[in-house]
Motif scaffolding. Structure first.
Motif, mmCIF file in Angstrom:
data_model
loop_
_atom_site.group_PDB
_atom_site.id
_atom_site.type_symbol
_atom_site.label_atom_id
_atom_site.label_comp_id
_atom_site.label_asym_id
_atom_site.label_seq_id
_atom_site.Cartn_x
_atom_site.Cartn_y
_atom_site.Cartn_z
ATOM 1 N N ALA A 115 0.828 -1.212 0.000
ATOM 2 C CA ALA A 115 0.000 0.000 0.000
ATOM 3 C C ALA A 115 0.861 1.261 0.000
ATOM 4 O O ALA A 115 0.542 2.248 -0.677
ATOM 5 N N ILE A 116 1.966 1.237 0.758
ATOM 6 C CA ILE A 116 2.885 2.383 0.781
ATOM 7 C C ILE A 116 3.487 2.616 -0.603
ATOM 8 O O ILE A 116 3.539 3.752 -1.101
ATOM 9 N N LEU A 117 3.946 1.534 -1.238
ATOM 10 C CA LEU A 117 4.524 1.661 -2.582
ATOM 11 C C LEU A 117 3.476 2.147 -3.578
ATOM 12 O O LEU A 117 3.783 2.977 -4.451
ATOM 13 N N ALA A 118 2.242 1.660 -3.473
ATOM 14 C CA ALA A 118 1.177 2.080 -4.385
ATOM 15 C C ALA A 118 0.859 3.559 -4.234
ATOM 16 O O ALA A 118 0.529 4.244 -5.210
ATOM 17 N N PHE A 119 0.982 4.080 -3.008
ATOM 18 C CA PHE A 119 0.634 5.485 -2.752
ATOM 19 C C PHE A 119 1.776 6.433 -3.109
ATOM 20 O O PHE A 119 1.568 7.454 -3.765
ATOM 21 N N PRO A 162 -3.727 3.803 -6.087
ATOM 22 C CA PRO A 162 -3.941 3.335 -4.704
ATOM 23 C C PRO A 162 -5.373 2.862 -4.423
ATOM 24 O O PRO A 162 -5.543 1.764 -3.873
ATOM 25 N N PRO A 163 -6.420 3.635 -4.778
ATOM 26 C CA PRO A 163 -7.779 3.140 -4.485
ATOM 27 C C PRO A 163 -8.109 1.835 -5.199
ATOM 28 O O PRO A 163 -8.901 1.038 -4.691
ATOM 29 N N MET A 164 -7.494 1.607 -6.360
ATOM 30 C CA MET A 164 -7.781 0.402 -7.127
ATOM 31 C C MET A 164 -7.053 -0.820 -6.563
ATOM 32 O O MET A 164 -7.638 -1.904 -6.447
ATOM 33 N N VAL A 165 -5.771 -0.662 -6.196
ATOM 34 C CA VAL A 165 -4.969 -1.838 -5.826
ATOM 35 C C VAL A 165 -4.982 -2.149 -4.332
ATOM 36 O O VAL A 165 -4.732 -3.292 -3.956
#
Length: 316
Positions: free
Chosen positions: A251-255, A288-291
């Motif tokens: 989640a951190i990487l996605a954001f 981020p909202p998708m993954v």
């Protein structure tokens, strides 16, 4: 005299024009398809997470409460921008009311800051769970979690509330066309005349403050977590401790990754086509909202089992 005075004071346009992705206007209808798919996935995924966490009392623990906060923030964040973007791509609906633009900007930047704060809170949750397991239930109490949530909201609103009032004071002599898909602060500032130096410095300072401060504490948390994990004698305990952090790291990487890539591109690729920067900025909003629901649905055993249970009951 009153009418003339109001005309002099009101120097902003009644509407702005969101131009979508300049240079790719002929592909807007085709771009609509992946954006619509991503928004649908974000809605379904985050609503499913919220439903499961609310319905199952066994998941009313700090980790899942923070996850529920993250899902709620992602829902608001995507719904703030995606519906208007989809109407631009499909219907060519470029107009957005001036005040609606300011509200969209306030929500967009405020909830981005809230997401960063919740990711930091989740890092703290993992730190306590792994490094101070005996004190977990006494440290992360319900009132503390509520205070963390309120602090995240207060910080975001306090930092972002001045922006709409500052932008309302400018005279917009460079036209109403915003070269973007949504009302991003700096994209609106570029249309203003006069001294915008304070806005530029304030926007950059807030972004750097949030990213640097939150990431610094996240990294420190994981340094302590890594030290504690490496001291575990059991391989099973080692893998279990590491497994609890995988979803959060994802989640951190996605954001942060799209935001960092976009910032680097702005610094090193000045001659890149405008649509490259806008696509990267959209990736920051979409990804981020998708993954996040996918990451937590696959990697978190309890969520994974509840989702499978829902589908199995439906099939039966």
């Amino acid at each position: 005299m009153t009418i003339m005075a109001s005309k002099i004071i009101s120097t902003h346009p009644a509407v702005f024009l969101l131009m979508g992705i300049p240079g790719l206007e002929h592909l807007h209808i085709w771009i609509f398809i992946p954006f619509c798919f991503a928004y649908t996935l974000a809605l379904l995924g985050n609503c499913t997470l919220l439903f499961i966490i609310r319905a199952d009392t066994a998941l009313h623990e700090p980790m899942y409460l923070f996850l529920a906060m993250l899902a709620a923030i992602d829902l608001v964040l995507s719904s703030t921008t995606l519906p208007k973007m989809l109407s631009i791509f499909w219907f060519g609906d470029l107009e957005i009311n001036f005040y609606a633009c300011l509200v969209q900007m306030l929500f967009l930047h405020s909830f981005s800051i809230m997401e960063s704060a919740v990711l930091l809170a989740m890092a703290f949750d993992h730190y306590v769970a792994i490094c101070k397991p005996l004190h977990y239930s006494t440290v992360l109490t319900g009132p503390l979690i509520a205070r963390i949530g309120m602090a995240a909201v207060f910080r975001a609103v306090t930092l972002m509330t001045p922006l709409p009032f500052l932008l309302r004071c400018f005279h917009y002599c460079r036209g109403p066309a915003i070269v973007h898909c949504y009302c991003e602060h700096m994209a609106v500032v570029r249309l203003a005349c006069g001294d915008t130096c304070f806005n530029n410095i304030y926007g950059i300072a807030v972004a750097m403050f949030i990213v640097v401060l939150d990431l610094l504490f996240v990294v420190l948390s994981y340094i302590f977590i890594l030290q504690a994990v490496l001291q575990l004698a059991s391989h099973e305990a080692y893998h279990k401790a590491f497994g609890t952090c995988v979803s959060h790291i994802g989640a951190i990487l996605a954001f942060y990754t799209p935001a960092v890539i976009s910032s680097v591109m702005h610094q090193v690729a000045h001659r890149a086509a405008p649509h490259v920067h806008i696509l990267l900025a959209n990736l920051y909003m979409l990804f981020p909202p998708m993954v996040n629901p996918v990451i937590y649905g696959v990697k978190t055993k309890q969520i994974h089992e509840r989702v499978l249970g829902i589908f199995l009951r439906k099939n039966v």
